[in-house]
Design a protein around this motif. Structure first.
Motif, PDB file in Angstrom:
ATOM      1  N   UNK A 281      45.787  48.624 -28.744  1.00 18.24           N
ATOM      2  CA  UNK A 281      46.399  49.398 -27.662  1.00 18.24           C
ATOM      3  C   UNK A 281      46.392  50.883 -27.992  1.00 18.24           C
ATOM      4  N   UNK A 282      46.845  51.216 -29.199  1.00 12.46           N
ATOM      5  CA  UNK A 282      46.929  52.631 -29.573  1.00 12.46           C
ATOM      6  C   UNK A 282      45.561  53.303 -29.570  1.00 12.46           C
ATOM      7  N   UNK A 283      44.534  52.559 -29.965  1.00 11.64           N
ATOM      8  CA  UNK A 283      43.187  53.128 -30.018  1.00 11.64           C
ATOM      9  C   UNK A 283      42.672  53.494 -28.638  1.00 11.64           C
ATOM     10  N   UNK A 284      43.180  52.827 -27.585  1.00 13.02           N
ATOM     11  CA  UNK A 284      42.676  53.058 -26.233  1.00 13.02           C
ATOM     12  C   UNK A 284      43.633  53.851 -25.347  1.00 13.02           C
ATOM     13  N   UNK A 285      44.935  53.524 -25.411  1.00 14.65           N
ATOM     14  CA  UNK A 285      45.862  54.076 -24.427  1.00 14.65           C
ATOM     15  C   UNK A 285      46.173  55.551 -24.687  1.00 14.65           C
ATOM     16  N   UNK A 286      46.260  55.956 -25.956  1.00 18.25           N
ATOM     17  CA  UNK A 286      46.628  57.348 -26.244  1.00 18.25           C
ATOM     18  C   UNK A 286      45.582  58.335 -25.718  1.00 18.25           C
ATOM     19  N   UNK A 287      44.277  58.160 -26.038  1.00 15.76           N
ATOM     20  CA  UNK A 287      43.292  59.096 -25.477  1.00 15.76           C
ATOM     21  C   UNK A 287      43.175  59.008 -23.959  1.00 15.76           C
ATOM     22  N   UNK A 288      43.314  57.775 -23.398  1.00 18.76           N
ATOM     23  CA  UNK A 288      43.232  57.632 -21.939  1.00 18.76           C
ATOM     24  C   UNK A 288      44.419  58.301 -21.268  1.00 18.76           C
ATOM     25  N   UNK A 289      45.603  58.137 -21.857  1.00 12.27           N
ATOM     26  CA  UNK A 289      46.804  58.720 -21.272  1.00 12.27           C
ATOM     27  C   UNK A 289      46.756  60.239 -21.330  1.00 12.27           C
ATOM     28  N   UNK A 290      46.070  60.757 -22.319  1.00 13.39           N
ATOM     29  CA  UNK A 290      45.928  62.209 -22.427  1.00 13.39           C
ATOM     30  C   UNK A 290      45.223  62.775 -21.201  1.00 13.39           C
ATOM     31  N   UNK A 291      44.256  62.021 -20.663  1.00 14.92           N
ATOM     32  CA  UNK A 291      43.550  62.459 -19.459  1.00 14.92           C
ATOM     33  C   UNK A 291      44.475  62.571 -18.268  1.00 14.92           C
ATOM     34  N   UNK A 292      45.361  61.588 -18.105  1.00 15.40           N
ATOM     35  CA  UNK A 292      46.333  61.631 -17.005  1.00 15.40           C
ATOM     36  C   UNK A 292      47.294  62.790 -17.211  1.00 15.40           C
ATOM     37  N   UNK A 293      47.752  62.921 -18.462  1.00 17.43           N
ATOM     38  CA  UNK A 293      48.701  63.975 -18.775  1.00 17.43           C
ATOM     39  C   UNK A 293      48.152  65.350 -18.413  1.00 17.43           C
ATOM     40  N   UNK A 294      46.892  65.584 -18.742  1.00 13.64           N
ATOM     41  CA  UNK A 294      46.290  66.895 -18.518  1.00 13.64           C
ATOM     42  C   UNK A 294      46.035  67.171 -17.043  1.00 13.64           C
ATOM     43  N   UNK A 295      45.722  66.157 -16.277  1.00 12.63           N
ATOM     44  CA  UNK A 295      45.305  66.356 -14.884  1.00 12.63           C
ATOM     45  C   UNK A 295      46.402  66.096 -13.852  1.00 12.63           C
ATOM     46  N   UNK A 296      47.145  65.020 -14.012  1.00 19.12           N
ATOM     47  CA  UNK A 296      48.069  64.586 -12.959  1.00 19.12           C
ATOM     48  C   UNK A 296      49.530  64.865 -13.276  1.00 19.12           C
ATOM     49  N   UNK A 297      50.006  64.417 -14.444  1.00 15.79           N
ATOM     50  CA  UNK A 297      51.402  64.634 -14.844  1.00 15.79           C
ATOM     51  C   UNK A 297      51.365  65.308 -16.212  1.00 15.79           C
ATOM     52  N   UNK A 298      51.325  66.626 -16.250  1.00 16.17           N
ATOM     53  CA  UNK A 298      51.054  67.352 -17.497  1.00 16.17           C
ATOM     54  C   UNK A 298      52.000  67.018 -18.644  1.00 16.17           C
ATOM     55  N   UNK A 299      51.398  66.847 -19.835  1.00 14.83           N
ATOM     56  CA  UNK A 299      52.124  66.729 -21.105  1.00 14.83           C
ATOM     57  C   UNK A 299      52.992  65.477 -21.232  1.00 14.83           C
ATOM     58  N   UNK A 300      52.710  64.451 -20.448  1.00 17.60           N
ATOM     59  CA  UNK A 300      53.514  63.243 -20.547  1.00 17.60           C
ATOM     60  C   UNK A 300      53.075  62.383 -21.734  1.00 17.60           C
ATOM     61  N   UNK A 301      53.992  61.491 -22.146  1.00 15.40           N
ATOM     62  CA  UNK A 301      53.725  60.571 -23.245  1.00 15.40           C
ATOM     63  C   UNK A 301      53.966  59.148 -22.766  1.00 15.40           C
ATOM     64  N   UNK A 302      53.139  58.189 -23.189  1.00 10.63           N
ATOM     65  CA  UNK A 302      53.403  56.788 -22.848  1.00 10.63           C
ATOM     66  C   UNK A 302      54.532  56.241 -23.700  1.00 10.63           C
ATOM     67  N   UNK A 303      55.493  55.567 -23.080  1.00 12.01           N
ATOM     68  CA  UNK A 303      56.574  54.900 -23.809  1.00 12.01           C
ATOM     69  C   UNK A 303      56.249  53.410 -23.841  1.00 12.01           C
TER      70      UNK A 303
END
Length: 452
Positions: A281-303
């Motif tokens: 999960x960590x190998x995939x979700x962290x880099x993918x979530x970074x894309x959402x964070x940068x474009x849609x909801x800036x600077x968010x973190x997955x809990x």
């Protein structure tokens, strides 16, 4: 309408699908190739399914242990277990719970977008449990109809943003980064474990630095040490329950020692599977979530779910479970001697919350912090349910109740306020929690800036 609602509930209550959708969106936003999008999405689903399978193996292996324990002590009482109480509650509160869940997730996203509480809570099944819990709590508190959904959704979205912030300071120490947060409704225990662990800062080495004698060096492999520990616990429980009980009720005639060995190693296998799923999960979700964070909801973190911390301190996982469970047993005996309702130690919550509290305590105070933090968790999950039962209406008479500390803390606070101050009091506490959450995150950001 019901079929559409059911579809969204199925999607949002399945963490594998929910997080895979997040990964899919993140990869698309980053304009990855079709091959990378497909691979990342499937690996994310696979990771969560592996983690869930491991949790299922652990839970199934703990079930006979719990039965042996009850038989050994000869006591009956209330067993805290989220899944059990939810299965009872959904008959009357299912639709309300579904609506609270969906709107609560929307509130969580809006909070992450427009405040400094940049956390998206992705543990879908816990979100659904809390939604059902709030439906019960508000209805019993005479907040009914449309207001149940409105108020419940706001509370749910708010705590999905605030609670990860509460634990994030220690999460940074555990993971060594600020990329992922804890998304599990035992955060009150984890935060408390970290705080009590600070009392031992610099006074105790890490659980992961435990030095085994050369002849026992094999115990440094967590799978081996967990297996041996659980085998011993199973054999002891089987001896107290009696071989006859084990043979007739649990093992289908298999010798009680053989059965104990198999169950102990099965438990360790479940933990091993969980760790494998977490890494995927960590190998995939962290880099993918970074894309959402940068474009849609800036600077968010997955809990994410609590096993996300297990790989960082595997000795603390075992210590935390053992200490929390023993503390729960001691608490049970105290209640038995005093009289009244007896809270039996639910093995599953003592494992997941106790183990995670051990990791948080260890991050702040080493071995002593892990022991103190998990012992505190054992106290909380044993005695807080006594205060919650009064606010559960007819479900308070059931032989089970909610087990994790965030349910208990939220239930006690909201329950008292709804009972004595009504809707106005609940709205006031929502505002207070929101303000405190924003201030908490601002303080955390200031500390990070100072450390840099």
């Amino acid at each position: 309408m019901n079929s559409i609602l059911g579809f969204f509930v199925d999607v949002f209550s399945q963490p594998a699908i929910l997080v895979a959708l997040i990964a899919l969106i993140g990869l698309i936003v980053q304009k990855k190739s079709a091959a990378d999008i497909t691979s990342g999405t499937i690996k994310t689903i696979l990771g969560f399914l592996v983690l869930s399978a491991g949790a299922g193996v652990v839970t199934d292996s703990l079930e006979p242990f719990g039965k042996m324990f009850q038989e050994a002590f000869g006591v009956q009482g209330v067993v805290p277990n989220n899944e059990a109480i939810i299965s009872i509650a959904l008959k009357d509160y299912g639709t309300t719970a579904a609506l609270i869940m969906m709107f609560g997730m929307l509130v969580n996203i809006l909070i992450a977008r427009f405040t400094n509480l940049k956390y998206i809570f992705l543990t879908g099944h816990h979100t659904f449990y809390m939604a059902a819990f709030l439906a019960i709590l508000l209805t019993v508190g005479n907040i009914t109809g449309t207001m149940t959904v409105v108020v419940g959704s706001i509370i749910l979205g708010l705590i999905m943003a605030v609670l990860p912030a509460l634990g994030q300071s220690t999460m940074k120490k555990i993971t060594g980064s600020d990329q992922v947060a804890i998304g599990h409704f035992g955060t009150v225990s984890y935060w408390a474990a970290g705080e009590i662990g600070k009392l031992f800062s610099g006074k105790s080495k890490s659980t992961e630095d435990i030095k085994f004698p050369k002849g026992l060096s094999f115990l440094r492999e967590s799978t081996i040490s967990i297996s041996l520990t659980m085998i011993v616990l199973y054999v002891i429980a089987a001896l107290f329950a009696g071989p006859t009980f084990v043979h007739t009720e649990l093992s289908d005639g298999t010798n009680f020692i053989v059965f104990s060995v198999i169950q102990g190693v099965t438990f360790a296998a479940g933990v091993f599977i969980i760790l494998t799923g977490v890494r995927l999960i960590l190998a995939e979700i962290v880099p993918a979530f970074k894309g959402i964070s940068e474009k849609l909801v800036p600077n968010t973190k997955p809990a994410l779910d609590c096993p996300i911390v297990f790989p960082y301190a595997q000795n603390a996982v075992l210590i935390g479970f053992f200490v929390s469970f023993v503390t729960g047993v001691i608490g049970m005996l105290i209640m038995f001697l005093i009289g009244g309702v007896v809270i039996l130690p639910g093995v599953v919550p003592h494992f997941f919350l106790g183990a995670t509290a051990g990791v948080f305590g260890n991050a702040r105070g080493g071995i002593k912090g892990a022991i103190a933090g998990s012992a505190l968790n054992g106290i909380l999950v044993t005695f807080l349910p006594l205060l919650l039962l009064a606010f559960m209406g007819d479900l308070g008479a059931a032989s089970t109740t909610f087990s994790d500390t965030d349910f208990l803390a939220v239930g006690i606070v909201i329950g008292y306020i709804a009972k004595f101050l009504g809707l106005a009091g609940v709205i006031a506490i929502i505002i207070i929690i929101g303000v405190l959450g924003v201030l908490l995150q601002r303080r955390s950001n200031q500390k990070v800036a100072e450390e840099k």
